[in-house]
Structures are given as structure tokens and as C-alpha cells.
Design a protein around this motif. Sequence first.
Motif, PDB file in Angstrom:
ATOM      1  N   GLU A 139       0.850  -1.195   0.000  1.00 25.92           N
ATOM      2  CA  GLU A 139       0.000   0.000   0.000  1.00 25.92           C
ATOM      3  C   GLU A 139       0.883   1.242   0.000  1.00 25.92           C
ATOM      4  OE1 GLU A 139      -3.043   2.416   2.932  1.00 25.92           O
ATOM      5  OE2 GLU A 139      -2.841   0.234   3.193  1.00 25.92           O
ATOM      6  N   PHE A 140       0.667   2.104  -0.970  1.00 25.67           N
ATOM      7  CA  PHE A 140       1.456   3.327  -1.098  1.00 25.67           C
ATOM      8  C   PHE A 140       1.005   4.350  -0.055  1.00 25.67           C
ATOM      9  CE2 PHE A 140       1.673   7.631  -3.028  1.00 25.67           C
ATOM     10  CZ  PHE A 140       3.049   7.752  -3.088  1.00 25.67           C
ATOM     11  N   ILE A 141       1.984   4.893   0.687  1.00 26.60           N
ATOM     12  CA  ILE A 141       1.677   5.910   1.696  1.00 26.60           C
ATOM     13  C   ILE A 141       2.089   7.292   1.195  1.00 26.60           C
ATOM     14  CG2 ILE A 141       2.124   6.700   4.055  1.00 26.60           C
ATOM     15  CD1 ILE A 141       2.637   3.758   4.796  1.00 26.60           C
ATOM     16  N   GLN A 142       3.375   7.452   0.845  1.00 24.83           N
ATOM     17  CA  GLN A 142       3.848   8.744   0.353  1.00 24.83           C
ATOM     18  C   GLN A 142       5.224   8.588  -0.278  1.00 24.83           C
ATOM     19  OE1 GLN A 142       4.715  11.605   3.431  1.00 24.83           O
ATOM     20  NE2 GLN A 142       5.836  10.166   4.691  1.00 24.83           N
ATOM     21  N   VAL A 143       5.633   9.638  -1.008  1.00 27.03           N
ATOM     22  CA  VAL A 143       7.018   9.740  -1.463  1.00 27.03           C
ATOM     23  C   VAL A 143       7.662  10.833  -0.639  1.00 27.03           C
ATOM     24  CG1 VAL A 143       8.568  10.244  -3.378  1.00 27.03           C
ATOM     25  CG2 VAL A 143       6.444   9.024  -3.815  1.00 27.03           C
ATOM     26  N   LYS A 144       8.728  10.473   0.081  1.00 20.36           N
ATOM     27  CA  LYS A 144       9.438  11.443   0.904  1.00 20.36           C
ATOM     28  C   LYS A 144      10.847  11.575   0.367  1.00 20.36           C
ATOM     29  CE  LYS A 144      10.364  12.717   5.687  1.00 20.36           C
ATOM     30  NZ  LYS A 144      10.284  12.295   7.099  1.00 20.36           N
TER      31      LYS A 144
ATOM     32  N   SER B 259      -8.186  10.513 -10.991  1.00 20.04           N
ATOM     33  CA  SER B 259      -7.872   9.078 -11.039  1.00 20.04           C
ATOM     34  C   SER B 259      -6.398   8.789 -10.819  1.00 20.04           C
ATOM     35  CB  SER B 259      -8.332   8.472 -12.384  1.00 20.04           C
ATOM     36  OG  SER B 259      -7.636   9.054 -13.465  1.00 20.04           O
ATOM     37  N   ILE B 260      -5.532   9.765 -11.107  1.00 20.62           N
ATOM     38  CA  ILE B 260      -4.105   9.600 -10.844  1.00 20.62           C
ATOM     39  C   ILE B 260      -3.579  10.849 -10.139  1.00 20.62           C
ATOM     40  CG2 ILE B 260      -3.660   8.063 -12.807  1.00 20.62           C
ATOM     41  CD1 ILE B 260      -2.622  10.439 -14.313  1.00 20.62           C
ATOM     42  N   ASN B 261      -2.394  10.744  -9.591  1.00 21.49           N
ATOM     43  CA  ASN B 261      -1.849  11.849  -8.804  1.00 21.49           C
ATOM     44  C   ASN B 261      -1.102  12.820  -9.715  1.00 21.49           C
ATOM     45  OD1 ASN B 261      -0.959  13.445  -6.769  1.00 21.49           O
ATOM     46  ND2 ASN B 261      -0.013  11.826  -5.575  1.00 21.49           N
ATOM     47  N   SER B 262      -1.860  13.609 -10.495  1.00 19.25           N
ATOM     48  CA  SER B 262      -1.224  14.470 -11.489  1.00 19.25           C
ATOM     49  C   SER B 262      -0.388  15.574 -10.846  1.00 19.25           C
ATOM     50  CB  SER B 262      -2.283  15.091 -12.411  1.00 19.25           C
ATOM     51  OG  SER B 262      -3.211  15.844 -11.659  1.00 19.25           O
ATOM     52  N   THR B 263      -0.763  16.031  -9.648  1.00 18.53           N
ATOM     53  CA  THR B 263       0.009  17.076  -8.984  1.00 18.53           C
ATOM     54  C   THR B 263       1.404  16.568  -8.612  1.00 18.53           C
ATOM     55  OG1 THR B 263      -2.000  18.062  -8.099  1.00 18.53           O
ATOM     56  CG2 THR B 263       0.063  18.683  -7.031  1.00 18.53           C
ATOM     57  N   GLU B 264       1.473  15.348  -8.087  1.00 17.21           N
ATOM     58  CA  GLU B 264       2.781  14.780  -7.738  1.00 17.21           C
ATOM     59  C   GLU B 264       3.605  14.524  -8.995  1.00 17.21           C
ATOM     60  OE1 GLU B 264       5.935  13.569  -5.498  1.00 17.21           O
ATOM     61  OE2 GLU B 264       4.100  14.560  -4.832  1.00 17.21           O
ATOM     62  N   MET B 265       2.950  14.100 -10.085  1.00 20.35           N
ATOM     63  CA  MET B 265       3.669  13.917 -11.351  1.00 20.35           C
ATOM     64  C   MET B 265       4.248  15.248 -11.827  1.00 20.35           C
ATOM     65  SD  MET B 265       1.172  11.304 -13.425  1.00 20.35           S
ATOM     66  CE  MET B 265       2.302  11.030 -14.763  1.00 20.35           C
ATOM     67  N   ALA B 266       3.458  16.315 -11.714  1.00 20.17           N
ATOM     68  CA  ALA B 266       3.935  17.632 -12.131  1.00 20.17           C
ATOM     69  C   ALA B 266       5.081  18.105 -11.236  1.00 20.17           C
ATOM     70  CB  ALA B 266       2.792  18.643 -12.097  1.00 20.17           C
TER      71      ALA B 266
END
Length: 377
Positions: free
Chosen positions: A87-92, A248-255
Motif C-alpha cells: 500500500e502506497f503511503i507517500q514519497v518522501k 484518477s491519478i496523482n497528477s500534482t505529484e507527477m507535475a
Amino acid sequence: MQFITSGGDSLSAYTEFKKVVKDEDGLWKVKSRQLAMRHRLHIGTIVSDAMLKVKFISGGYIGMIEEYFVTRLKAGDNFRLAGRVLEFIQVKDMTVVVRVSKQKNAISPSWNGGRLPLSSNLGSVLRKKYNEALDKTHQDEELDVVYPLFLLQEKRSHVPKNDELLIELINNKEGFHLFAYPFEGRLVHEVLAALVAYRLSKLLPISFSIAMNDYGFELLSETEIPMDESIAYEVFSPENLTEDITLSINSTEMARRKFRDIACISGLVFQGYPGKYVANKHLQSSAGLFFNVFSDYDKHNLLLRQAYDEVFYQQLEEPRLAAALDRIQHGTIVITNPKSFTPLSFPIKVDSLRENMSSEELEQRIVRMKAEAERIK
């Protein structure tokens, strides 16, 4: 000009971003020798995706995964790695923090090495050739060789024509499978699968495992998947596309991750000197601060807009996805209920199994799947 002379609306208080100044003769010049040297070092900057470490929240190391895949995930999403469902929690910084998931359904990771998808032209030709597969008047030797497979596909399900989208609903011991075959390439299918899964989850609470190849994608759930002709046209609709992709996807984190490359190329952050480069995690941290400042105080910043443009047009191929959905809306959706895996669904299923089985186990599983398919004939 505003950016290179004053740093723009949000960075005007810092002298280091006033890179170009007006001389007495009216010419704009770079007067700082250090800035000029850094600019020369950044000429021809090549950026690439980083590999991220995957660690448990308790600290144990699991493995490595490519950044572009992880940035699509939202907190709570599940993916497979090293034989586990995580389970994905975060990218730190440059570390992916996860915990062991109790869910069976998960997304199969994708890798840059597999991101050479079908072009839109090749996808169109493939759909045309599939249309001719059962037609004995064609001149293609290759279609003659695979003719028995097309016969079997037609017998068990349907061979999609050029203007058709085939959806196969298969129920077995694993759960409920939905296979769809847009023939648009792996990159488009990766986003399209997440989009369809999100839109179906709005109809009722449901979680999916997702797998895809260049020809189609699979959604697998323990719950029966709601699907009829009206629902199919709804979930494959081009309406509200940008909003639904963002949800549907984490576009902010991708950006945010894409902005690191843009910040390096534009000179916002310094990558270091030859032989003494700054680590990726420090670059990401510095670029992340600029991303937050621009997002909060300078929403029309061109570099910020460039980050989102590159995500939607290059990584997500939104224009091609919109064109594919428009084509589907103006065509025919064919829904079938095969009793076992078909020649079209078989390779997608094998790809999804490969993520959590050894090669020996996978080989045995394929033999059993083939034997089961033969019995159902």
C-alpha cells in the motif's frame, strides 16, 4: 524577460534571480561571472527518470522502482513489488514509503523499458488488419499464419472490427475480469485503465487490479463489475476528461517531479559541477520548494504551466487519449461473456501474473490455463 530580469512575481525579492540587467547602452547583459558560468554548465542539460528506493514505514528496504510509475499513485493505492502487494503511503524525498497491504487487488508496475508503445498510426493499421483477419481475400502471410487464433477468438468471443471496441467479461476463481481492447498502445492504456476504474468506482465502491499491454487492458475485481452498453459508453466518454484524469491519478505529484527537470534546465536549481553533482533528493527538495511557491503565489508562472503541460501531453498523452475516446463514442461497443480466457485476453493475463510469480510457477500456471481453455472448447 520578467523571469530572467527579476525572478517573476514570486522571486523578485532575491537578487540571485535577477540574472540579466540593462546596461548603460540599453543592452540586456549577464554581468555576474558566476551566473554566466552556471548557465554554460546547464547548456545541453539531459534529464532522466530516477530510481526510487521502496521502504516499509517501519524502515525495512524492499527494492527499487521507477519514479514515473510511483508518481501516478495516490495514498492508499496498492501495487506489486518483490512478490508482495504494497500500500502506497507517500514519497518522501526520493524514497517511497509503503506498508504491506491486505488487499489482493493491486496495480502491476510499469517500467521505462516497456514504454515504447504503439504509435497512433500503427494502432490504426492494427485495427484495420484485425478487421481483415477472417477475410481470405487479404494478401498478408502473417494473417494466414495466425488465422486459427482469429477463428478461436471469433468462436469464443468476437474479433473487433475497425470501428468497434471489444469488452470481454470473464468470471472465474480469481474473480471478475474486464478486458478491453482499444489498440492504442501501452501508455494510453495505462491512463485509460485508471480512468475507467475510477469512473466505475463512482458507480459503486469497488477496487481493481490493473494490467495492460499494447493491445488492451484488464481490470480484475473480487466484486462483480457493473457493465452494460450504457455504462460502457459512459466510462469511455471524453467528457470531463482532464478533471477525471486528475482525480484518477496523482497528477500534482507527477507535475512536481517533472518540475525538477524543468527547474534544472531553466537554472532555478543548480545541478553541481562536473564530477561533483548534487544528489537527486536534494534537487527534488529544492525544486519542490519552488513548485510550492509558484503554486501558491504565482499560478500563471510559465515554468509551472510547462510542468503540467509535459505531464498531460507527454507522460499521459491526453490528446491521443481524447481522440481514442472520441473514436469509441462514435463507434460500436461490443460486450461478450466468454467462459474462459480468449486469444486476445491471454497475453494480458500472463503479463499480470508475471509480476508476482517466479518464471517456473508462471510456466506451470500457463500450462494449466491452456489445459483449462482446451476443456472449455
